[in-house]
Design a protein around this motif. Structure first.
Motif, PDB file in Angstrom:
ATOM      1  N   ASP A 102     -26.387  -2.837  -2.588  1.00  0.00           N
ATOM      2  CA  ASP A 102     -26.783  -1.548  -3.154  1.00  0.00           C
ATOM      3  C   ASP A 102     -26.033  -0.352  -2.580  1.00  0.00           C
ATOM      4  N   TYR A 103     -25.340  -0.535  -1.478  1.00  0.00           N
ATOM      5  CA  TYR A 103     -24.658   0.592  -0.844  1.00  0.00           C
ATOM      6  C   TYR A 103     -23.588   0.085   0.115  1.00  0.00           C
ATOM      7  N   LEU A 104     -22.741   1.001   0.547  1.00  0.00           N
ATOM      8  CA  LEU A 104     -21.777   0.727   1.608  1.00  0.00           C
ATOM      9  C   LEU A 104     -22.359   1.304   2.887  1.00  0.00           C
ATOM     10  N   TYR A 105     -22.132   0.628   3.996  1.00  0.00           N
ATOM     11  CA  TYR A 105     -22.641   1.097   5.274  1.00  0.00           C
ATOM     12  C   TYR A 105     -21.462   1.325   6.212  1.00  0.00           C
ATOM     13  N   MET A 147     -14.286  -5.301  -5.989  1.00  0.00           N
ATOM     14  CA  MET A 147     -13.479  -4.107  -6.223  1.00  0.00           C
ATOM     15  C   MET A 147     -13.250  -3.319  -4.926  1.00  0.00           C
ATOM     16  N   ILE A 148     -14.317  -3.113  -4.159  1.00  0.00           N
ATOM     17  CA  ILE A 148     -14.194  -2.353  -2.907  1.00  0.00           C
ATOM     18  C   ILE A 148     -13.288  -3.089  -1.921  1.00  0.00           C
ATOM     19  N   GLU A 149     -13.475  -4.398  -1.786  1.00  0.00           N
ATOM     20  CA  GLU A 149     -12.617  -5.169  -0.874  1.00  0.00           C
ATOM     21  C   GLU A 149     -11.152  -5.065  -1.272  1.00  0.00           C
ATOM     22  N   ASN A 150     -10.869  -5.191  -2.558  1.00  0.00           N
ATOM     23  CA  ASN A 150      -9.480  -5.084  -3.031  1.00  0.00           C
ATOM     24  C   ASN A 150      -8.889  -3.716  -2.746  1.00  0.00           C
ATOM     25  N   GLN A 151      -9.668  -2.664  -2.967  1.00  0.00           N
ATOM     26  CA  GLN A 151      -9.190  -1.312  -2.693  1.00  0.00           C
ATOM     27  C   GLN A 151      -8.881  -1.124  -1.214  1.00  0.00           C
ATOM     28  N   LEU A 152      -9.771  -1.603  -0.371  1.00  0.00           N
ATOM     29  CA  LEU A 152      -9.576  -1.458   1.075  1.00  0.00           C
ATOM     30  C   LEU A 152      -8.387  -2.277   1.558  1.00  0.00           C
ATOM     31  N   TYR A 153      -8.282  -3.537   1.113  1.00  0.00           N
ATOM     32  CA  TYR A 153      -7.140  -4.369   1.512  1.00  0.00           C
ATOM     33  C   TYR A 153      -5.828  -3.743   1.086  1.00  0.00           C
ATOM     34  N   ALA A 154      -5.751  -3.301  -0.166  1.00  0.00           N
ATOM     35  CA  ALA A 154      -4.508  -2.727  -0.681  1.00  0.00           C
ATOM     36  C   ALA A 154      -4.098  -1.486   0.111  1.00  0.00           C
ATOM     37  N   ALA A 155      -5.060  -0.661   0.454  1.00  0.00           N
ATOM     38  CA  ALA A 155      -4.751   0.589   1.147  1.00  0.00           C
ATOM     39  C   ALA A 155      -4.517   0.400   2.653  1.00  0.00           C
ATOM     40  N   LEU A 156      -5.120  -0.622   3.245  1.00  0.00           N
ATOM     41  CA  LEU A 156      -5.094  -0.748   4.704  1.00  0.00           C
ATOM     42  C   LEU A 156      -4.231  -1.877   5.251  1.00  0.00           C
ATOM     43  N   GLN A 157      -3.692  -2.718   4.398  1.00  0.00           N
ATOM     44  CA  GLN A 157      -3.002  -3.908   4.888  1.00  0.00           C
ATOM     45  C   GLN A 157      -1.854  -3.608   5.847  1.00  0.00           C
ATOM     46  N   ARG A 158      -1.245  -2.448   5.746  1.00  0.00           N
ATOM     47  CA  ARG A 158      -0.126  -2.098   6.641  1.00  0.00           C
ATOM     48  C   ARG A 158      -0.555  -1.220   7.812  1.00  0.00           C
ATOM     49  N   ASN A 159      -1.829  -0.892   7.874  1.00  0.00           N
ATOM     50  CA  ASN A 159      -2.356  -0.040   8.934  1.00  0.00           C
ATOM     51  C   ASN A 159      -2.629  -0.907  10.173  1.00  0.00           C
ATOM     52  N   LYS A 160      -1.960  -0.607  11.273  1.00  0.00           N
ATOM     53  CA  LYS A 160      -2.090  -1.416  12.488  1.00  0.00           C
ATOM     54  C   LYS A 160      -3.467  -1.305  13.138  1.00  0.00           C
ATOM     55  N   ASN A 208      -9.331   4.659  22.072  1.00  0.00           N
ATOM     56  CA  ASN A 208     -10.639   5.108  22.540  1.00  0.00           C
ATOM     57  C   ASN A 208     -11.090   6.396  21.862  1.00  0.00           C
ATOM     58  N   LEU A 209     -10.280   6.906  20.928  1.00  0.00           N
ATOM     59  CA  LEU A 209     -10.580   8.190  20.319  1.00  0.00           C
ATOM     60  C   LEU A 209     -11.576   8.112  19.172  1.00  0.00           C
ATOM     61  N   SER A 210     -11.439   7.092  18.343  1.00  0.00           N
ATOM     62  CA  SER A 210     -12.349   6.972  17.202  1.00  0.00           C
ATOM     63  C   SER A 210     -12.365   5.541  16.694  1.00  0.00           C
ATOM     64  N   SER A 211     -13.480   5.189  16.070  1.00  0.00           N
ATOM     65  CA  SER A 211     -13.601   3.873  15.449  1.00  0.00           C
ATOM     66  C   SER A 211     -14.603   3.978  14.303  1.00  0.00           C
ATOM     67  N   ALA A 212     -14.435   3.075  13.341  1.00  0.00           N
ATOM     68  CA  ALA A 212     -15.363   3.017  12.214  1.00  0.00           C
ATOM     69  C   ALA A 212     -15.397   1.590  11.686  1.00  0.00           C
ATOM     70  N   SER A 213     -16.558   1.190  11.205  1.00  0.00           N
ATOM     71  CA  SER A 213     -16.699  -0.109  10.556  1.00  0.00           C
ATOM     72  C   SER A 213     -17.369   0.110   9.206  1.00  0.00           C
ATOM     73  N   LEU A 214     -17.038  -0.750   8.248  1.00  0.00           N
ATOM     74  CA  LEU A 214     -17.605  -0.649   6.908  1.00  0.00           C
ATOM     75  C   LEU A 214     -18.094  -2.018   6.473  1.00  0.00           C
ATOM     76  N   MET A 215     -19.347  -2.072   6.046  1.00  0.00           N
ATOM     77  CA  MET A 215     -19.931  -3.292   5.492  1.00  0.00           C
ATOM     78  C   MET A 215     -20.317  -3.010   4.047  1.00  0.00           C
ATOM     79  N   ILE A 216     -20.097  -3.992   3.202  1.00  0.00           N
ATOM     80  CA  ILE A 216     -20.439  -3.856   1.787  1.00  0.00           C
ATOM     81  C   ILE A 216     -21.761  -4.579   1.545  1.00  0.00           C
ATOM     82  N   TYR A 264     -23.598   6.048   8.093  1.00  0.00           N
ATOM     83  CA  TYR A 264     -23.660   6.517   6.713  1.00  0.00           C
ATOM     84  C   TYR A 264     -24.054   5.383   5.779  1.00  0.00           C
ATOM     85  N   GLN A 265     -24.855   5.725   4.803  1.00  0.00           N
ATOM     86  CA  GLN A 265     -25.093   4.857   3.677  1.00  0.00           C
ATOM     87  C   GLN A 265     -24.432   5.549   2.492  1.00  0.00           C
ATOM     88  N   LEU A 266     -23.558   4.833   1.783  1.00  0.00           N
ATOM     89  CA  LEU A 266     -22.867   5.401   0.623  1.00  0.00           C
ATOM     90  C   LEU A 266     -23.416   4.744  -0.630  1.00  0.00           C
TER      91      LEU A 266
END
Length: 166
Positions: free
Chosen positions: A117-120, A78-91, A106-114, A24-26
């Motif tokens: 011009d967009y999020l990937y 801003m995006i990094e701060n939002q992700l860190y705040a929401a995910l810091q306790r997620n194992k 092995n069920l699912s995985s996702a990666s996000l790059m900032i 995805y490109q966001l």
């Protein structure tokens, strides 16, 4: 009750259904433009698809100007701060070399790059890993449009509502 992560061409997507690799490109669309083109998201998709696929230099330049006109730059901080705040306790969350990762075994995985011009987002398996990213992003910004060019899919992370003035 079906849990969804976003709407693609007016259809809710079940995040518990397993699917193949998705990319995805966001893009952050200017609010006035997003409202004006509400219901005509295919036009955005066509623009971004043509922009991504073309090798014609002059055409690429014209398409880039159109993309620049309708989008806002991404605030990496801003995006990094939002992700860190929401995910810091997620194992299942990791941050490595500028990339955010969520892996649910092995069920699912996702990666996000900032990008500038967009999020990937790249995701595989069930939709639950990428839906975590989508939920965090859509809470803070109403006009992100997700585009999966390879699978011909697109949709708002947070559906645009028309304003009715009386």
């Amino acid at each position: 009750m079906k849990q969804t992560f976003f709407i693609i061409e007016g259809k809710e997507v079940d995040r518990l259904v397993k699917s193949s690799m998705r990319r995805y490109q966001l893009y952050l669309i200017k609010e006035k433009i997003a409202i004006h083109y509400n219901g005509r998201e295919r036009l955005f998709y066509n623009l971004f698809s043509d922009h991504t696929k073309t090798d014609d230099g002059p055409l690429k330049e014209i398409l880039q100007k159109q993309v620049d006109f309708i989008t806002l730059p991404i605030s990496k901080w801003m995006i990094e701060n939002q992700l860190y705040a929401a995910l810091q306790r997620n194992k299942s969350f990791q941050y490595k070399d500028g990339v955010f990762y969520i892996e649910n075994g092995n069920l699912s995985s996702a990666s996000l790059m900032i990008k500038d011009d967009y999020l990937y987002i790249e995701a595989d398996g069930y939709y639950d890993a990428e839906s975590i990213f989508f939920e965090i992003i859509r809470k803070h910004e109403p006009s992100f449009l997700a585009i999966d060019i390879e699978n011909d899919r697109f949709g708002w992370l947070k559906p645009i509502k028309e304003r009715n003035f009386v």
